[in-house]
Structure formats: C-alpha cells, structure tokens
Design an enzyme around this catalytic site. Structure first.
Site, PDB file in Angstrom:
ATOM      1  N   TYR A 194      11.080 -12.943 -12.009  1.00 24.05           N
ATOM      2  CA  TYR A 194       9.798 -12.256 -11.799  1.00 24.05           C
ATOM      3  C   TYR A 194       8.677 -13.008 -12.518  1.00 24.05           C
ATOM      4  O   TYR A 194       7.624 -13.284 -11.932  1.00 24.05           O
ATOM      5  CB  TYR A 194       9.942 -10.830 -12.327  1.00 24.05           C
ATOM      6  CG  TYR A 194       8.706  -9.970 -12.264  1.00 24.05           C
ATOM      7  CD1 TYR A 194       8.241  -9.463 -11.055  1.00 24.05           C
ATOM      8  CD2 TYR A 194       8.025  -9.627 -13.435  1.00 24.05           C
ATOM      9  CE1 TYR A 194       7.121  -8.646 -11.006  1.00 24.05           C
ATOM     10  CE2 TYR A 194       6.908  -8.814 -13.393  1.00 24.05           C
ATOM     11  CZ  TYR A 194       6.454  -8.324 -12.178  1.00 24.05           C
ATOM     12  OH  TYR A 194       5.340  -7.517 -12.137  1.00 24.05           O
ATOM     13  N   ALA A 195       8.917 -13.359 -13.784  1.00 21.35           N
ATOM     14  CA  ALA A 195       7.886 -14.044 -14.578  1.00 21.35           C
ATOM     15  C   ALA A 195       7.526 -15.383 -13.939  1.00 21.35           C
ATOM     16  O   ALA A 195       6.345 -15.753 -13.837  1.00 21.35           O
ATOM     17  CB  ALA A 195       8.375 -14.253 -16.014  1.00 21.35           C
ATOM     18  N   ALA A 196       8.547 -16.108 -13.488  1.00 19.45           N
ATOM     19  CA  ALA A 196       8.292 -17.423 -12.891  1.00 19.45           C
ATOM     20  C   ALA A 196       7.527 -17.291 -11.581  1.00 19.45           C
ATOM     21  O   ALA A 196       6.576 -18.034 -11.312  1.00 19.45           O
ATOM     22  CB  ALA A 196       9.622 -18.147 -12.654  1.00 19.45           C
ATOM     23  N   ALA A 197       7.916 -16.315 -10.754  1.00 23.20           N
ATOM     24  CA  ALA A 197       7.235 -16.137  -9.463  1.00 23.20           C
ATOM     25  C   ALA A 197       5.789 -15.691  -9.674  1.00 23.20           C
ATOM     26  O   ALA A 197       4.873 -16.169  -8.995  1.00 23.20           O
ATOM     27  CB  ALA A 197       7.995 -15.127  -8.609  1.00 23.20           C
ATOM     28  N   LYS A 198       5.575 -14.785 -10.621  1.00 23.70           N
ATOM     29  CA  LYS A 198       4.202 -14.317 -10.884  1.00 23.70           C
ATOM     30  C   LYS A 198       3.359 -15.444 -11.497  1.00 23.70           C
ATOM     31  O   LYS A 198       2.150 -15.516 -11.254  1.00 23.70           O
ATOM     32  CB  LYS A 198       4.216 -13.093 -11.805  1.00 23.70           C
ATOM     33  CG  LYS A 198       4.754 -11.827 -11.143  1.00 23.70           C
ATOM     34  CD  LYS A 198       3.807 -11.288 -10.079  1.00 23.70           C
ATOM     35  CE  LYS A 198       4.117  -9.845  -9.685  1.00 23.70           C
ATOM     36  NZ  LYS A 198       3.228  -9.345  -8.621  1.00 23.70           N
ATOM     37  N   ALA A 204       0.820  -1.220   0.000  1.00 20.96           N
ATOM     38  CA  ALA A 204       0.000   0.000   0.000  1.00 20.96           C
ATOM     39  C   ALA A 204       0.850   1.265   0.000  1.00 20.96           C
ATOM     40  O   ALA A 204       0.353   2.356  -0.251  1.00 20.96           O
ATOM     41  CB  ALA A 204      -0.941  -0.011   1.207  1.00 20.96           C
ATOM     42  N   ASN A 254      -0.983  -7.303  -3.480  1.00 17.59           N
ATOM     43  CA  ASN A 254      -0.458  -6.434  -4.535  1.00 17.59           C
ATOM     44  C   ASN A 254       1.056  -6.244  -4.468  1.00 17.59           C
ATOM     45  O   ASN A 254       1.696  -6.004  -5.494  1.00 17.59           O
ATOM     46  CB  ASN A 254      -1.171  -5.070  -4.417  1.00 17.59           C
ATOM     47  CG  ASN A 254      -0.411  -3.958  -5.093  1.00 17.59           C
ATOM     48  OD1 ASN A 254      -0.366  -3.886  -6.322  1.00 17.59           O
ATOM     49  ND2 ASN A 254       0.208  -3.079  -4.309  1.00 17.59           N
TER      50      ASN A 254
HETATM   51  N1  LIG Z   1       3.602  -0.916 -12.476  1.00 18.66           N
HETATM   52  C1  LIG Z   1       3.388  -1.768 -13.476  1.00 18.66           C
HETATM   53  O1  LIG Z   1       3.479  -1.411 -14.659  1.00 18.66           O
HETATM   54  C2  LIG Z   1       3.011  -3.193 -13.163  1.00 18.66           C
HETATM   55  C3  LIG Z   1       2.642  -4.049 -14.214  1.00 18.66           C
HETATM   56  C4  LIG Z   1       2.274  -5.363 -13.925  1.00 18.66           C
HETATM   57  C5  LIG Z   1       2.274  -5.807 -12.614  1.00 18.66           C
HETATM   58  N2  LIG Z   1       2.655  -4.955 -11.617  1.00 18.66           N
HETATM   59  C6  LIG Z   1       2.623  -5.471 -10.239  1.00 18.66           C
HETATM   60  O2  LIG Z   1       1.768  -4.644  -9.488  1.00 18.66           O
HETATM   61  C7  LIG Z   1       2.203  -4.591  -8.130  1.00 18.66           C
HETATM   62  C8  LIG Z   1       2.370  -3.136  -7.680  1.00 18.66           C
HETATM   63  O3  LIG Z   1       3.285  -2.495  -8.533  1.00 18.66           O
HETATM   64  P1  LIG Z   1       3.703  -0.955  -8.347  1.00 18.66           P
HETATM   65  O4  LIG Z   1       4.012  -0.431  -9.689  1.00 18.66           O
HETATM   66  O5  LIG Z   1       2.709  -0.248  -7.493  1.00 18.66           O
HETATM   67  O6  LIG Z   1       5.082  -1.153  -7.572  1.00 18.66           O
HETATM   68  P2  LIG Z   1       5.723  -0.275  -6.394  1.00 18.66           P
HETATM   69  O7  LIG Z   1       7.152  -0.641  -6.348  1.00 18.66           O
HETATM   70  O8  LIG Z   1       5.359   1.172  -6.536  1.00 18.66           O
HETATM   71  O9  LIG Z   1       5.001  -0.844  -5.087  1.00 18.66           O
HETATM   72  C9  LIG Z   1       5.257  -2.113  -4.565  1.00 18.66           C
HETATM   73  C10 LIG Z   1       5.205  -2.000  -3.053  1.00 18.66           C
HETATM   74  O10 LIG Z   1       5.414  -3.299  -2.486  1.00 18.66           O
HETATM   75  C11 LIG Z   1       6.197  -3.131  -1.327  1.00 18.66           C
HETATM   76  N3  LIG Z   1       6.936  -4.340  -1.000  1.00 18.66           N
HETATM   77  C12 LIG Z   1       7.878  -4.960  -1.753  1.00 18.66           C
HETATM   78  N4  LIG Z   1       8.410  -5.995  -1.072  1.00 18.66           N
HETATM   79  C13 LIG Z   1       7.793  -6.015   0.138  1.00 18.66           C
HETATM   80  C14 LIG Z   1       7.937  -6.838   1.290  1.00 18.66           C
HETATM   81  N5  LIG Z   1       8.834  -7.837   1.342  1.00 18.66           N
HETATM   82  N6  LIG Z   1       7.138  -6.593   2.359  1.00 18.66           N
HETATM   83  C15 LIG Z   1       6.237  -5.581   2.329  1.00 18.66           C
HETATM   84  N7  LIG Z   1       6.083  -4.754   1.263  1.00 18.66           N
HETATM   85  C16 LIG Z   1       6.840  -4.973   0.178  1.00 18.66           C
HETATM   86  C17 LIG Z   1       7.189  -2.020  -1.688  1.00 18.66           C
HETATM   87  O11 LIG Z   1       7.745  -1.425  -0.522  1.00 18.66           O
HETATM   88  C18 LIG Z   1       6.308  -1.071  -2.491  1.00 18.66           C
HETATM   89  O12 LIG Z   1       5.741  -0.053  -1.685  1.00 18.66           O
HETATM   90  C19 LIG Z   1       3.493  -5.418  -8.069  1.00 18.66           C
HETATM   91  O13 LIG Z   1       3.193  -6.727  -7.641  1.00 18.66           O
HETATM   92  C20 LIG Z   1       3.953  -5.418  -9.511  1.00 18.66           C
HETATM   93  O14 LIG Z   1       4.748  -6.550  -9.780  1.00 18.66           O
HETATM   94  C21 LIG Z   1       3.017  -3.665 -11.865  1.00 18.66           C
END
Ligand SMILES: NC(=O)c1ccc[n+]([C@@H]2O[C@H](COP(=O)([O-])OP(=O)(O)OC[C@H]3O[C@@H](n4cnc5c(N)ncnc54)[C@H](O)[C@@H]3O)[C@@H](O)[C@H]2O)c1
Length: 247
Positions: free
Chosen positions: A155-159, A13, A87
């Site tokens: 990343y791809a594998a984990a997702k 968040a 998320n």
């Molecule tokens: N932004 C894009 O274009 C996009 C596209 C496809 C998927 N996603 C996915 O959407 C999600 C959100 O992306 P975003 O762009 O908001 O990324 P972001 O980096 O702005 O936010 C991700 C948040 O997750 C938190 N986080 C990471 N590891 C953590 C942990 N171990 N414990 C607690 N918090 C943790 C981070 O501190 C960060 O605030 C992610 O899962 C990302 O892989 C994003």
C-alpha cells in the site's frame, strides 16, 4: 456554489470518503459521476439531495477498457469532465516477507494502476475543454511508510507511486490548464476505524500531535480549494492532512 456547473468524476464514490467528497462537490454546484465496483446508492441519493445530477458508473478501475467505457458515459452525458478526484483505493496488512506476488500486484493495481487508468480516460476530455483539475488521494503511508499502519508495504509503495505520478502529470499538463495535486491523509474518522480496539485507538491517537482523527469533510474542503479558479497556480502539491502525524 463555488464550482457551479462543473462536471466532476469521483472514484470510490461508494466508499466512506468518496461519498462525502461527492456530496461536498455537489453542494458547491458540481454534477458528479461516481465510479465504483459497488455500493453507489448512498452516493446517488446524497448528490441528488443537493439538487445536482448524479451518474452511477459501475466499473472495475483496475481495467483500462472498462474504465474508458465508464468515463465515456459521463463524457457523452455531460459533454466532458472538469474535475477528477482519484480517491478509490485500499490497503492490506501483510508482513512483507509473507506477501505473495499476487497480493503485491493487487496493491499496485488498486492504488496506482487505477489512477493511471482513470486519469488516462479523463485527460483527453480536459484537453478538449482547455483545462481541468485532478486531485489524487494518497496516504500518510506514501510519505512516512508504516507510520499509520505497520505491515502495509504494498500500500505504501503504491501510494508513493501516486505521489510521483502527481508531480509528473503536473509538469506534463502545466501549460494545458490542468492542475494535478495530491492529498496525503492521516487516519480518518471513517467506519473502517470503528473496528479499532480501545487500546488500538489510544495508541493511534498518542502518535498524532492533534490527538484527533481527521474528518473526510475537511479533506473535501481541500479538494474544493484545489478546484477553484484561484488555485490555477497550485500544481504538483502534495498536501499532508494528518494532524501533524507525518512530522
Ligand atoms: N480512511 C482512512 O483513514 C484513510 C487514510 C488515508 C488514506 N485513505 C485513502 O482514501 C481513499 C478512500 O478511503 P475510504 O476510507 O473511503 O475507503 P473505502 O474502502 O470506504 O472506499 C474505497 C472505495 O473504493 C472502491 N474501490 C476499490 N477498488 C476498486 C476498483 N478496482 N474499482 C472501482 N472501485 C474500487 C471500493 O469499492 C470502495 O467503495 C483510499 O484511497 C484510501 O487508501 C484513507
């Protein structure tokens, strides 16, 4: 206010999309607990500005004990959890043959084990309440490999693991009133994309049939939809929301 009185947990968040998801859920009537390792100030302000309650839960969700302690605070404060949005996550660009074991483990921990940990911590409360809604955020990378970002194998594998986990959980809890769905977003208009070079942005948009980036606000609407009472029969769905990028 389609989700009035619901209690939601949103991981990540403190990040770009998680803040938007939290704000939209709050506008729909949810109290929201935000879980992140950092940066929950904007989250709290955004949720409280809607008149709903916010809980800032600082925890590293790759650690099960820390996660259970954080979720325990939300359950204690609110009596339980109705909605979970998994998320939090993040990628890494590394040629596969240069990737270390630690880097691989980090990708799996942050993007998949974290989903296990938070879901494991939340589901007992949902079972006690007689139902719930879980929405996982994967990525186009889970379904189409390096379509969005090359050299993002971990990343791809984990997702992709998140996709499998979504389906297995949907079956496991289908008769308990808990639905489990997943959105696989394409490239989003988030601050991370501001680092694109003009050429990089042009090349990216050239691959996307709509020629646009996605909007986190639109992903939030899909999350709300999965959480509505009318979505009780929608479970195990993997929704690519990517402007046709994955076709
Ligand atoms: N932004 C894009 O274009 C996009 C596209 C496809 C998927 N996603 C996915 O959407 C999600 C959100 O992306 P975003 O762009 O908001 O990324 P972001 O980096 O702005 O936010 C991700 C948040 O997750 C938190 N986080 C990471 N590891 C953590 C942990 N171990 N414990 C607690 N918090 C943790 C981070 O501190 C960060 O605030 C992610 O899962 C990302 O892989 C994003």
């Amino acid at each position: 206010m389609r989700l009035a009185g619901k209690k939601a947990v949103v991981t990540g968040a403190g990040g770009a999309m998680g803040k938007v998801f939290s704000e939209v859920l709050a506008r729909e009537g949810c109290d929201v607990a935000g879980l992140d390792v950092q940066g929950l100030d904007l989250f709290g302000d955004a949720v409280r500005a809607t008149g709903r309650a916010a809980l800032e839960l600082k925890a590293d969700i790759t650690d099960l004990e820390a996660t259970q302690a954080a979720i325990g605070q939300a359950v204690e404060a609110w009596g339980g959890v109705d909605i979970l949005v998994n998320n939090a996550g993040g990628g890494m660009v590394r040629k596969f043959h240069e990737m270390t074991a630690d880097e691989w483990r980090r990708m799996v921990d942050v993007n998949l084990t974290s989903v296990f940990n938070v879901t494991r911590a939340v589901v007992p409360s949902m079972l006690e309440r007689g139902g719930g809604r879980i929405v996982n955020i994967a990525s186009i990378a889970a379904l189409r490999g390096g379509r969005l970002v090359r050299h993002a194998t971990g990343y791809a594998a984990a997702k992709a693991g998140v996709v499998g986990l979504t389906k297995a959980l949907a079956i496991e809890y289908a008769t308990d009133g808990i639905t489990v769905n997943c959105i696989a977003p394409g490239a989003q208009q988030t601050p991370g994309r501001d680092r694109d070079t003009p050429e990089g942005r042009e090349a990216l948009l050239a691959q996307i049939p709509t020629k646009t980036l996605g909007r986190p606000e639109d992903l939030a609407e899909s999350i709300v939809h999965f959480c509505l009472p009318s979505a009780a029969y929608l479970t195990g769905v993997i929704l690519p929301q990517d402007g046709g990028h994955g076709i």
